[in-house]
Design a protein around this motif. Sequence first.
Motif, PDB file in Angstrom:
ATOM      1  N   UNK A  96       0.859  12.442  -6.272  1.00 39.52           N
ATOM      2  CA  UNK A  96       0.093  12.968  -5.142  1.00 39.52           C
ATOM      3  C   UNK A  96       0.709  12.512  -3.826  1.00 39.52           C
ATOM      4  N   UNK A  97       1.070  11.233  -3.742  1.00 39.07           N
ATOM      5  CA  UNK A  97       1.715  10.770  -2.512  1.00 39.07           C
ATOM      6  C   UNK A  97       3.065  11.444  -2.296  1.00 39.07           C
ATOM      7  N   UNK A 104      -4.208  -3.744  -2.419  1.00 39.64           N
ATOM      8  CA  UNK A 104      -3.805  -2.639  -1.548  1.00 39.64           C
ATOM      9  C   UNK A 104      -4.791  -2.449  -0.404  1.00 39.64           C
ATOM     10  N   UNK A 105      -6.062  -2.515  -0.762  1.00 37.49           N
ATOM     11  CA  UNK A 105      -7.103  -2.148   0.173  1.00 37.49           C
ATOM     12  C   UNK A 105      -7.439  -3.289   1.111  1.00 37.49           C
ATOM     13  N   UNK A 118       7.361  11.287   8.042  1.00 36.75           N
ATOM     14  CA  UNK A 118       5.904  11.455   8.017  1.00 36.75           C
ATOM     15  C   UNK A 118       5.344  11.311   9.433  1.00 36.75           C
ATOM     16  N   UNK A 145       2.491  15.327  -1.629  1.00 32.73           N
ATOM     17  CA  UNK A 145       1.714  15.634  -0.424  1.00 32.73           C
ATOM     18  C   UNK A 145       2.423  15.198   0.848  1.00 32.73           C
ATOM     19  N   UNK A 146       2.900  13.982   0.860  1.00 32.05           N
ATOM     20  CA  UNK A 146       3.501  13.433   2.068  1.00 32.05           C
ATOM     21  C   UNK A 146       4.886  14.034   2.343  1.00 32.05           C
ATOM     22  N   UNK A 183      -1.312   9.565  -9.239  1.00 29.75           N
ATOM     23  CA  UNK A 183      -1.484   9.154  -7.839  1.00 29.75           C
ATOM     24  C   UNK A 183      -0.139   9.011  -7.135  1.00 29.75           C
ATOM     25  N   UNK A 197       0.862  -1.182   0.000  1.00 26.05           N
ATOM     26  CA  UNK A 197       0.000   0.000   0.000  1.00 26.05           C
ATOM     27  C   UNK A 197       0.900   1.234   0.000  1.00 26.05           C
ATOM     28  N   UNK A 198       0.408   2.338  -0.565  1.00 22.09           N
ATOM     29  CA  UNK A 198       1.192   3.570  -0.584  1.00 22.09           C
ATOM     30  C   UNK A 198       2.448   3.396  -1.411  1.00 22.09           C
ATOM     31  N   UNK A 209       2.967  -3.312   8.238  1.00 22.24           N
ATOM     32  CA  UNK A 209       1.817  -2.524   7.792  1.00 22.24           C
ATOM     33  C   UNK A 209       0.555  -3.349   8.003  1.00 22.24           C
ATOM     34  N   UNK A 210      -0.387  -2.810   8.739  1.00 25.76           N
ATOM     35  CA  UNK A 210      -1.529  -3.617   9.183  1.00 25.76           C
ATOM     36  C   UNK A 210      -2.363  -4.129   8.000  1.00 25.76           C
ATOM     37  N   UNK A 211      -2.545  -3.289   6.973  1.00 20.25           N
ATOM     38  CA  UNK A 211      -3.326  -3.728   5.807  1.00 20.25           C
ATOM     39  C   UNK A 211      -2.625  -4.893   5.102  1.00 20.25           C
ATOM     40  N   UNK A 248       1.365  10.808  10.571  1.00 23.75           N
ATOM     41  CA  UNK A 248       0.472   9.661  10.401  1.00 23.75           C
ATOM     42  C   UNK A 248       0.507   8.704  11.597  1.00 23.75           C
TER      43      UNK A 248
END
Lengths: 409, 409
Positions: free
Chosen positions: A254-255, A91-92, A393, A258-259, A251, A63-64, A121-123, A396
């Motif tokens: 964007x990460x 990912x989700x 980061x 933004x991050x 996308x 993810x990410x 990572x929990x996901x 988060x």
Amino acid sequence: MNFFYDLDYEEGEVNALFKKIKSEYESEKVGYYHLLDSDISVAEINSYLPQAKWVRTIVVMGIGGSSLGTKAIHELLYSSNISNKSIRFLESVGPNAIKQVLTGIDFDETIFLIISKSGSTIETISNFKYVLEKFNVDFSKLKFNKHFVFITDKDSKLDKFAKSRELKTFYIPKNVGGRFSVLSSVGLLPLAILGYDIKELLNGAKLLRDRFFSFGYDNLIKKALYISENSKNNPINVLFSYSSSFKNFNEWYVQLWGESLGKIDIDNKRVGLTPIGLVGSIDQHSFLQLLTQGPHDKSVTFIKVNDFQNDIKIPEQSIEFLEDCDYVNGYSFNHLINAQCDATMQSVIKSGISVDLIEVDDFSEKSVGFLIFYYELLTSLTALALDIDAYNQPGVESGKIILKKKFRD
Amino acid sequence: MNFFYDLDYEEGEVNALFKKIKSEYESEKVGYYHLLDSDISVAEINSYLPQAKWVRTIVVMGIGGSSLGTKAIHELLYSSNISNKSIRFLESVGPNAIKQVLTGIDFDETIFLIISKSGSTIETISNFKYVLEKFNVDFSKLKFNKHFVFITDKDSKLDKFAKSRELKTFYIPKNVGGRFSVLSSVGLLPLAILGYDIKELLNGAKLLRDRFFSFGYDNLIKKALYISENSKNNPINVLFSYSSSFKNFNEWYVQLWGESLGKIDIDNKRVGLTPIGLVGSIDQHSFLQLLTQGPHDKSVTFIKVNDFQNDIKIPEQSIEFLEDCDYVNGYSFNHLINAQCDATMQSVIKSGISVDLIEVDDFSEKSVGFLIFYYELLTSLTALALDIDAYNQPGVESGKIILKKKFRD
């Protein structure tokens, strides 16, 4: 690069920023600059590839930063891909998404790449458990091993688990953050299995890096200065990419943006630039109105691709009553989309917005590597100009702590 | 709806805005409010459906308001769809995208819905020409007719063409704009062919509309007042939807919000609210840092779905070295995703950002209709509060004129 705004910066200011990034580049703190040199990772991947010849489907579980870069590059190069392998991204943790991604998977032909820099990572770990259960995986039986490969930090908990089961692991250098990791094994391994030329990808990035650090690359520095100095009145940076193949690249941007650039600075002030990714010409029909008549709080970078290799033509056909649309007849669709880019750009400039244009030669590994590194470098430069740390980061963490509490209480 | 900010507005202000929207509702100027009453369109579609029984694949050819709403609703309801039909969207004029959408199409089983309100959208008509050529369509032969259906304004050029060839056309009411048209035949026809209950979709919307206009719905009015009064200091409105099924809904929201609310107002001032759509938990890994530590220029609406119908569980499995991740074991994935929503929400609130929460009961036609209308109504209310026209888009014309010139010169 073309700039439609004033980049009138003094040499002193340009040199000061160049000096800052050069010292960051030469330090050990930030590792992504040096991924391009490590022929080690390419060699390691190349020596692994023969073991993955049986693979038909790759499932990236991450993810990410563990998935966005690979998705972006794959989508940009997709039309040139001639391999018979496919890739999916888990990912989700949404049940519908999980089921959809795993539908029709033939386990015998599938490799799962479990990617997590932290290793917990929990996901990703929850999805990993689900996959283990769904396919009755038992690592005490050797036949399962080849189906699972791990990409993580050395000595992370995931690495320890993989080692204990003698499962194959690739490492992410400790000084390379997730969102800057696409040119590490995180992106290179799945892309190499898919058949892309990862050496060329790195070469494209290297071309820019070496040019930049050897000779300087004024325009990029000036662009970072412009963006940072206008961060108050233009806090939104739009990337308007003219090709649907840029959806995932947007996308990824964007990460990255933004991050990296949304931070509390050394004076304890909140700074940050908000990224927005648009795809042309589609988003002319959704966002352009706001650009041209909304507040002047945005700068816009257009991306245009001069690749007419796989082009197709608009038929020389006149439809009765629709003769108004005949002016594009006989032109290629790429010509139309690039003309739309130019026209939109002009109308956005006319409305008083700061615009620049990136022209990409083609959808090749080399061009894509160059573009990826362009944005990584621009992000680092802008962070230095803003006096913030691009690579952490801290914001988060609080949500993660609250989440654990919700389950433990 | 839950609000985590102060909605302390005086009755007078609330009533004034309610009066404004009520008069807009009762006028003929804005048509989308009344789509829900016209049993005509449902009846017309239902009487057409038997003729579309042979369809296996629907190709929607349209862009912006002609495709985004259908995509959004289909994705939200997808998990409940049991029909054997599939849908594709041909929006872009990018050659790669065109080829990808049309790959594997069996013409004999495919219906093309050409959707353009104006009737002369350059992307849609160019793609239409390409499809005609690719499949050797000849409208003088009757067998082709059933494969093409048109949705457009009455008497548009596209309508005139369709009539001249005796092709089936559905109309968009003149007073319904593209981005407000999803509950007209634009969305209802493809969704009905796919097997969704369009009557229930309208009923969901109607439930909210009638409740709002009969009894008032204070919170929605107050939310619009809050957003408009904070348009200077919170110019960015983030929609953070916790389910990957909202990806297209977010894009629909971005068009609706951006194109309706980015305008030059009566005092010739640029006003506008910038929409951003995020998907949880994925975008916690890309955008959350900017939200929690970046500038206070955003408000955030979270969406959470309380639908545990198609849920699956995180296995009760402990992986050696990864015991830290066991706290979610045995819980459902939906429970995890909703807990992530709650945790993120709390951490965003803690960082001083205005947050509200929409809870959706389930992924049903009724709930989705309600949610669609919720956002349409909120958009109208916010535009009225900002004193701008939500329904025009004068800012996109200049680009169109420049484009034509580029080809004609």
